[in-house]
Design a protein around this motif. Structure first.
Motif, mmCIF file in Angstrom:
data_model
loop_
_atom_site.group_PDB
_atom_site.id
_atom_site.type_symbol
_atom_site.label_atom_id
_atom_site.label_comp_id
_atom_site.label_asym_id
_atom_site.label_seq_id
_atom_site.Cartn_x
_atom_site.Cartn_y
_atom_site.Cartn_z
ATOM 1 N N ASN A 400 0.832 -1.212 0.000
ATOM 2 C CA ASN A 400 0.000 0.000 0.000
ATOM 3 C C ASN A 400 0.867 1.264 0.000
ATOM 4 O O ASN A 400 0.541 2.240 -0.676
ATOM 5 C CB ASN A 400 -0.900 0.008 1.247
ATOM 6 C CG ASN A 400 -1.900 -1.137 1.232
ATOM 7 O OD1 ASN A 400 -2.911 -1.076 0.554
ATOM 8 N ND2 ASN A 400 -1.586 -2.218 1.949
ATOM 9 N N THR A 401 1.977 1.214 0.716
ATOM 10 C CA THR A 401 2.865 2.390 0.777
ATOM 11 C C THR A 401 3.347 2.770 -0.610
ATOM 12 O O THR A 401 3.460 3.938 -0.963
ATOM 13 C CB THR A 401 4.064 2.102 1.707
ATOM 14 O OG1 THR A 401 3.584 1.672 2.977
ATOM 15 C CG2 THR A 401 4.943 3.319 1.869
ATOM 16 N N GLY A 424 8.651 -5.317 -8.873
ATOM 17 C CA GLY A 424 7.989 -5.130 -7.586
ATOM 18 C C GLY A 424 8.842 -5.628 -6.435
ATOM 19 O O GLY A 424 8.361 -6.236 -5.492
ATOM 20 N N ASP A 450 6.627 -0.845 6.350
ATOM 21 C CA ASP A 450 7.490 -1.339 7.437
ATOM 22 C C ASP A 450 8.089 -2.699 7.092
ATOM 23 O O ASP A 450 9.246 -2.984 7.402
ATOM 24 C CB ASP A 450 6.767 -1.368 8.789
ATOM 25 C CG ASP A 450 5.368 -1.986 8.751
ATOM 26 O OD1 ASP A 450 4.721 -2.046 9.802
ATOM 27 O OD2 ASP A 450 4.943 -2.420 7.654
ATOM 28 N N SER A 451 7.332 -3.564 6.424
ATOM 29 C CA SER A 451 7.941 -4.839 6.021
ATOM 30 C C SER A 451 9.034 -4.597 4.987
ATOM 31 O O SER A 451 10.148 -5.117 5.082
ATOM 32 C CB SER A 451 6.882 -5.756 5.414
ATOM 33 O OG SER A 451 7.496 -6.814 4.717
ATOM 34 N N ALA A 452 8.766 -3.754 4.014
ATOM 35 C CA ALA A 452 9.755 -3.475 2.963
ATOM 36 C C ALA A 452 11.032 -2.923 3.572
ATOM 37 O O ALA A 452 12.139 -3.315 3.206
ATOM 38 C CB ALA A 452 9.176 -2.486 1.965
ATOM 39 N N ASN A 477 2.492 0.072 10.104
ATOM 40 C CA ASN A 477 1.141 -0.438 10.398
ATOM 41 C C ASN A 477 1.226 -1.826 10.997
ATOM 42 O O ASN A 477 0.270 -2.602 10.956
ATOM 43 C CB ASN A 477 0.280 -0.439 9.131
ATOM 44 C CG ASN A 477 0.909 -1.279 8.026
ATOM 45 O OD1 ASN A 477 2.024 -1.770 8.176
ATOM 46 N ND2 ASN A 477 0.199 -1.449 6.932
ATOM 47 N N GLY A 479 2.522 -4.229 9.822
ATOM 48 C CA GLY A 479 2.219 -5.210 8.771
ATOM 49 C C GLY A 479 3.464 -5.840 8.224
ATOM 50 O O GLY A 479 3.944 -5.481 7.166
HETATM 51 C C1 LIG Z 1 12.218 -9.612 -2.259
HETATM 52 C C2 LIG Z 1 10.735 -9.665 -2.035
HETATM 53 N N1 LIG Z 1 10.236 -10.469 -1.062
HETATM 54 C C3 LIG Z 1 8.893 -10.524 -0.851
HETATM 55 C C4 LIG Z 1 8.015 -9.809 -1.640
HETATM 56 C C5 LIG Z 1 6.533 -9.889 -1.432
HETATM 57 C C6 LIG Z 1 6.038 -8.585 -0.902
HETATM 58 C C7 LIG Z 1 5.364 -7.666 -1.687
HETATM 59 S S1 LIG Z 1 4.959 -6.267 -0.840
HETATM 60 C C8 LIG Z 1 5.715 -6.815 0.574
HETATM 61 C C9 LIG Z 1 5.786 -5.957 1.775
HETATM 62 C C10 LIG Z 1 4.398 -5.528 2.199
HETATM 63 O O1 LIG Z 1 4.504 -5.058 3.519
HETATM 64 P P1 LIG Z 1 4.701 -3.516 3.792
HETATM 65 O O2 LIG Z 1 4.568 -3.305 5.245
HETATM 66 O O3 LIG Z 1 5.952 -3.023 3.160
HETATM 67 O O4 LIG Z 1 3.506 -2.965 2.959
HETATM 68 P P2 LIG Z 1 2.343 -1.929 3.275
HETATM 69 O O5 LIG Z 1 2.250 -1.728 4.731
HETATM 70 O O6 LIG Z 1 1.112 -2.550 2.674
HETATM 71 O O7 LIG Z 1 2.790 -0.725 2.502
HETATM 72 C C11 LIG Z 1 6.253 -8.094 0.413
HETATM 73 C C12 LIG Z 1 6.964 -8.841 1.483
HETATM 74 C C13 LIG Z 1 8.590 -8.993 -2.650
HETATM 75 N N2 LIG Z 1 7.797 -8.247 -3.509
HETATM 76 N N3 LIG Z 1 9.930 -8.913 -2.828
#
Ligand SMILES: Cc1ncc(Cc2csc(CCOP(=O)(O)OP(=O)(O)O)c2C)c(N)n1
Ligand SMILES: Nc1ncnc2c1ncn2[C@@H]1O[C@H](COP(=O)(O)OP(=O)(O)O)[C@@H](O)[C@H]1O
Length: 567
Positions: A400-401, A424, A450-452, A477, A479
């Motif tokens: 989402n970010t 991506g 935060d995961s990214a 978040n 997440g």
């Molecule tokens: C190298 C690699 N490993 C896993 C993934 C799969 C994935 C796509 S988006 C994402 C992170 C989503 O969490 P985040 O907190 O950043 O997002 P949000 O709060 O909705 O903004 C992952 C793990 C990808 N695309 N590349």
């Protein structure tokens, strides 16, 4: 080669550095160790800046971003085997994005590897790299270092740019040859990215097609940004008056908010355009493969690209124009008779109306007064600050970010937005931010899910060590796809881990950077303004509503959902 006792000798390390210098290399990103630490030291001694990372993937992403930003190949330097392998995801991502970079890895003894006798960090790196690169070379004798490096440079930047692997066995680096022979073997690649002039008939065919259009559209891709043909592109778009749609890393070629921008009417223009001119943009998944229902079944396509094989990849192309975008746009401007291309008022009006409608909807979301912040209200605060800092390079990743930031934060200058790109990829954030700061000397703001952020977060220490003006905003978040307790159906869900209370801002404090906690858009805006003014490494922990957004952002539909419903 026999040498006289008194004759000067030169070693492979020195020849490698001199070959890089001869080809304009001024920065190396990497993680050193056996057998290439002295290669980096020799480079530093000769005036090349070496940026030492915490993990090779981030160093590789930095080299790729440097290639995209400068048009010269970014250099990533790694040790053998595990260090080489850590760099591969970035090298493969560069090839996928068409960014020019060269990964130079030291390697072990050929004779031991080829007999599989178990050398230190034994791996057949050249063959391991080949599936992921545009070209791969190994140099087996010091007198070939000059030609090997020249070939790697040319492979990275000519035609369709991409990732190149260059394998330097330890034996070659430590070998010595007569200095005269060595220096005579150095090669400066002449015109490594030669102009590729389009065939005049291909330009005429494309202009005829545009002249016939009722609803023309220009799609600008990151290839158009990379080409650094900014003025030619802008004058072609403005002279023809054709609406344009920028892909994420082409934003800023013409400023977002430009009267001809169709970005806020994307679905309408994709679905109704009858002639589409793709400039450095592939009809891949990001553009629904050019297929109905997203696109009109009767739409005709012009494809401007360096790679002839891109033509007809996803949809028959009615007017391929093969060449480098700078030469192609010059040819178009030379051949263009503006009076032949008129954009019907009805088309412009339809886009204007849809834009006004969508902008109003967006404004309502941006202005919402919600607690905690959601992606839209947090990004409004970021947008308002960055509107006053147009020199800032914006790095962006997450789900989402990424998706919300692409649509909410406008860009006003070319090549100022770096994001997860064609693949991506998560984990590009800190490497791209470091390269943008090092290569441009400008401030950088990284907007990170935060995961990214977690994929390259340790490079916050690298950022602080070099005191780079990078502000990292973590959209927290909670997440991070946190495992057990994510699945409410799990037999024994782990106690809810209060990840949402994670304080990423304290992480940077450990390394001397400035940390901020932001719970509201005002706090986020003030922290960002303050951090930009300080011009030092900073991290803002922006607390985002955990219920906001959707899993995988706008890509939810790509997820595979199991048919078995848990008991
Ligand atoms: C190298 C690699 N490993 C896993 C993934 C799969 C994935 C796509 S988006 C994402 C992170 C989503 O969490 P985040 O907190 O950043 O997002 P949000 O709060 O909705 O903004 C992952 C793990 C990808 N695309 N590349
Ligand atoms: N200098 C250049 N001249 C012509 N084409 C280029 C140049 N640099 C890159 N390209 C092409 O641009 C395209 C980039 O497409 P893509 O990465 O899909 O962009 P986006 O994701 O922004 O739509 C690639 O097909 C590549 O061959």
């Amino acid at each position: 080669t026999m040498t006289r006792p008194d004759e000067d000798l030169v070693d492979g390390l020195t020849l490698t550095v001199e070959a890089l210098l001869a080809n304009g290399v001024r920065t190396i990103y990497g993680v050193v160790g056996i057998p290439i630490t002295d290669l980096a030291r020799t480079a530093q001694a000769r005036g090349i800046r070496y940026i030492g990372f915490r993990q090779e993937q981030a160093a590789g992403h930095a080299a790729a971003a440097a290639g995209f930003l400068t048009g010269r190949p970014g250099i990533c330097l790694t040790v053998s085997a595990p260090g080489f392998l850590n760099g591969l995801p970035a090298l493969a991502n560069a090839t996928t994005n068409c960014f020019p970079m060269i990964q130079i890895s030291g390697s072990s003894e050929r004779s031991i590897i080829d007999l599989q006798q178990g050398d230190y960090e034994e791996l057949d790196q050249l063959n391991a790299a080949k599936p992921f690169v545009k070209a791969a070379f190994r140099v087996d004798q010091p007198q070939d270092l000059g030609i090997g490096i020249a070939r790697a440079i040319r492979a990275a930047v000519s035609g369709r740019p991409g990732g190149v692997y260059l394998d330097l066995p330890a034996a070659v680096l430590r070998a010595t040859i007569p200095a005269g022979t060595g220096r005579a073997s150095l090669v400066r690649a002449v015109d490594p990215a030669p102009a590729q002039i389009p065939a005049p008939e291909s330009v005429a065919r494309a202009l005829d097609l545009l002249a016939s259009a009722e609803r023309p559209l220009i799609v600008l891709g990151k290839g158009a940004a990379y080409a650094q043909a900014d003025q030619a592109i802008r004058s072609f778009v403005e002279t023809t008056g054709i609406p344009f749609l920028p892909m994420s890393m082409a934003k800023g070629l013409l400023p977002d908010g430009h009267p001809q921008s169709a970005a806020a009417a994307r679905s309408l223009v994709l679905g109704q355009a009858d002639v589409v001119m793709l400039i450095g943009a592939r009809l891949n998944w990001l553009l629904a493969h050019g297929q109905p229902p997203r696109w009109s079944a009767t739409a005709k396509f012009i494809q401007v690209d360096a790679d002839p094989m891109e033509t007809d990849s996803n949809r028959p192309i009615d007017a391929p124009v093969i060449g480098d975008i700078a030469s192609v746009m010059t040819a178009f401007l030379d051949a263009l008779r503006p009076e032949r291309i008129t954009v019907p008022a009805a088309w412009r009006e339809a886009i204007r109306e849809r834009t006004a409608h969508n902008v109003a909807k967006m404004r309502a979301r941006l202005e919402a007064d919600v607690t905690p912040m959601n992606f839209s209200t947090a990004l409004r605060a970021v947008k308002d600050v960055l509107d006053g800092h147009r020199e800032v390079y914006l790095v962006n990743e997450g789900a989402n970010t990424l998706d919300f930031c692409r649509d909410i934060v406008p860009m006003h200058r070319p090549r100022h937005r770096l994001d997860s790109g064609t693949w991506g990829v998560m984990g590009i954030g800190m490497g791209y931010a470091i390269a943008a700061a090092v290569e441009s000397g400008e401030p950088v703001v990284a907007i990170e899910g935060d995961s990214a952020f977690g994929f390259s977060g340790m490079e916050i220490e690298t950022i602080c060590r070099y005191r780079l003006p990078i502000v990292t905003v973590v959209f927290n978040n909670g997440g991070v796809y946190k495992g057990d307790d994510l699945n409410p159906h799990s037999a024994d869900p782990a106690p809810t881990v209060l990840l949402h209370s994670s304080r990423y801002d304290k992480l940077i404090a450990a390394f001397g950077g400035i940390g901020y906690q932001a719970d509201t858009p005002d706090e986020l805006g003030h922290a960002l303004e303050d951090a930009l003014r300080a011009g030092r490494p900073a991290l803002i922990n922006a607390v985002i509503d955990p219920t906001a957004g959707t899993e995988s952002g706008h890509l939810t539909s790509l997820n595979v959902t199991g048919s078995l419903q848990p008991a």
